[in-house]
Write a protein that holds these residues in place. Structure first.
Motif, PDB file in Angstrom:
ATOM      1  N   GLY A 108       0.813  -1.218   0.000  1.00  0.00           N
ATOM      2  CA  GLY A 108       0.000   0.000   0.000  1.00  0.00           C
ATOM      3  C   GLY A 108       0.843   1.262   0.000  1.00  0.00           C
ATOM      4  N   ALA A 109       1.886   1.292   0.818  1.00  0.00           N
ATOM      5  CA  ALA A 109       2.717   2.498   0.911  1.00  0.00           C
ATOM      6  C   ALA A 109       3.469   2.743  -0.395  1.00  0.00           C
ATOM      7  CB  ALA A 109       3.695   2.367   2.073  1.00  0.00           C
TER       8      ALA A 109
ATOM      9  N   ASN B 197       9.571  -6.613  -5.811  1.00  0.00           N
ATOM     10  CA  ASN B 197       8.751  -7.036  -4.684  1.00  0.00           C
ATOM     11  C   ASN B 197       8.823  -8.548  -4.575  1.00  0.00           C
ATOM     12  OD1 ASN B 197       6.859  -6.265  -2.595  1.00  0.00           O
ATOM     13  ND2 ASN B 197       5.329  -7.420  -3.745  1.00  0.00           N
ATOM     14  N   ARG B 198       8.784  -9.042  -3.330  1.00  0.00           N
ATOM     15  CA  ARG B 198       8.833 -10.494  -3.121  1.00  0.00           C
ATOM     16  C   ARG B 198       7.763 -11.182  -3.972  1.00  0.00           C
ATOM     17  NH1 ARG B 198       7.245 -12.624   2.764  1.00  0.00           N
ATOM     18  NH2 ARG B 198       5.434 -11.367   2.172  1.00  0.00           N
ATOM     19  N   THR B 199       6.532 -10.656  -3.900  1.00  0.00           N
ATOM     20  CA  THR B 199       5.452 -11.205  -4.715  1.00  0.00           C
ATOM     21  C   THR B 199       5.412 -10.391  -6.010  1.00  0.00           C
ATOM     22  OG1 THR B 199       4.295 -11.592  -2.640  1.00  0.00           O
ATOM     23  CG2 THR B 199       2.991 -11.825  -4.662  1.00  0.00           C
TER      24      THR B 199
ATOM     25  N   ARG C 179       2.362  -8.358  -7.493  1.00  0.00           N
ATOM     26  CA  ARG C 179       1.959  -7.059  -6.918  1.00  0.00           C
ATOM     27  C   ARG C 179       2.714  -5.917  -7.608  1.00  0.00           C
ATOM     28  NH1 ARG C 179       1.661  -6.721  -0.386  1.00  0.00           N
ATOM     29  NH2 ARG C 179      -0.123  -5.318  -0.520  1.00  0.00           N
TER      30      ARG C 179
ATOM     31  N   GLY D  15      12.397   7.476   8.072  1.00  0.00           N
ATOM     32  CA  GLY D  15      10.966   7.465   7.728  1.00  0.00           C
ATOM     33  C   GLY D  15      10.070   8.263   8.645  1.00  0.00           C
TER      34      GLY D  15
END
Ligand code: NAP
Length: 278
Positions: free
Chosen positions: A136-137, A157-159, A162, A245
């Protein structure tokens, strides 16, 4: 004569007890001498719409929204800003006098303002950006990087699916890189962002090899517990300009505060301290 109503705002989520927003907004209200309150509210999904529709009658001028309601509020809101629609989530609601709910997403704004404040020489068009993570971020980060003119975003991304879906939504300036190749995409990147939860207290450590990081690159981590993540520590040791952050959390809160309470708050050491001391 009726006295002016004291403005109320707050943050809605579930759970909400961990939220740092009440400490931050309360600090700003106090510092600016504004009579107002900011309240954390734990709301169940099935109650979200009825609560949002009634809060303005209780004197609320708006709320922040956090997990797990950031997507659902878009369906409830009457007016949705372009950037919230593009990101697919809202974090800031304004309750208008006519009863309408206005939804915005200020995460990307907070992200960019944090880089501008923490790395004043940052030039978004100096070269490619590399983004780790596609949750989401990451959507807010990518939308805002494109908005400020970044021409190429390498995304891992790992997945993988996405990341592919972000490419489908945001277009050909995004290049999807396999998670196992994430270290390679850092080569030549002038802006590097971790949007995964790796490195956060209680989560797994980041294992992406960082030796391709370029000295002078601006490197930031969305994780702010700990403030200096191992990712940022390594980047600093390699001569990168690092930005933590926490500033994103502070900056994303400023547009809501300004709309609700009428004054622009400062993102300074005192605001940071108010959140860190919580
Ligand atoms: P999210 O939607 O749940 O996404 C989590 C991301 O982390 C995904 O890319 C996920 O990859 C990745 N991830 C999780 N575990 C992993 C692992 N073991 N190995 C590799 N990748 C892993 O969460 P989010 O809302 O995007 O938030 C991400 C982080 O940013 C959180 O730490 C959050 O606290 C922080 N954040 C900070 C700010 C700020 O103001 N500083 C604002 C928003 C978020 P998969 O897709 O493969 O699961």
């Amino acid at each position: 004569m009726t006295e002016k109503r004291i403005p109320l705002a707050g943050v809605i989520g579930n759970p909400i007890e961990h939220s740092k927003s009440p400490a931050l907004h309360t600090h700003w209200l106090k510092t600016l001498g504004i009579r107002g309150h900011y309240i954390p509210m734990r709301i169940e999904r099935e109650d979200l719409e009825s609560v949002l529709r009634s809060l303005h009658k209780a004197g609320f001028v708006g709320v922040n929204v956090t997990i797990p309601h950031k997507e659902l509020v878009l369906e409830i809101a009457d007016i949705v800003t372009d950037r919230a629609a593009l990101i697919g989530a809202a974090n800031t609601l304004i309750f208008r006098k006519d009863g309408k709910i206005h939804a915005d997403n200020t995460d990307g704004f907070g992200f960019i303002e944090n880089l501008r404040q923490g790395a004043p020489g940052w030039n978004p068009v100096a070269g490619p950006a590399a983004v780790l993570g596609a949750g989401g971020a990451a959507r807010a980060v990518i939308a805002s990087l494109l908005e400020v003119g970044v021409q190429e975003i390498r995304l891992a991304n790992r997945t993988r699916s996405r990341a592919e879906s972000l490419r489908a939504d945001f277009g050909s300036k995004i290049t999807v890189v396999d998670w196992v190749q994430a270290g390679n995409m850092l080569d030549g990147a002038t802006t590097v962002v971790n949007t995964t939860s790796l490195g956060m207290v209680g989560k797994k450590e980041m294992r992406v090899p960082l030796d391709a990081l370029m000295s002078g690159a601006v490197v930031t981590d969305l994780v702010y517990t700990p403030l200096i993540t191992p990712f940022l520590k390594t980047a600093a040791e390699m001569g990168c300009i690092t930005v933590d952050g926490m500033g994103m959390l502070l900056h994303q809160a400023t547009p809501g505060f300004k709309r609700w309470f009428g004054a622009r708050p400062s993102v300074d050491d005192a605001a940071r301290k108010a959140v860190l001391d919580q």
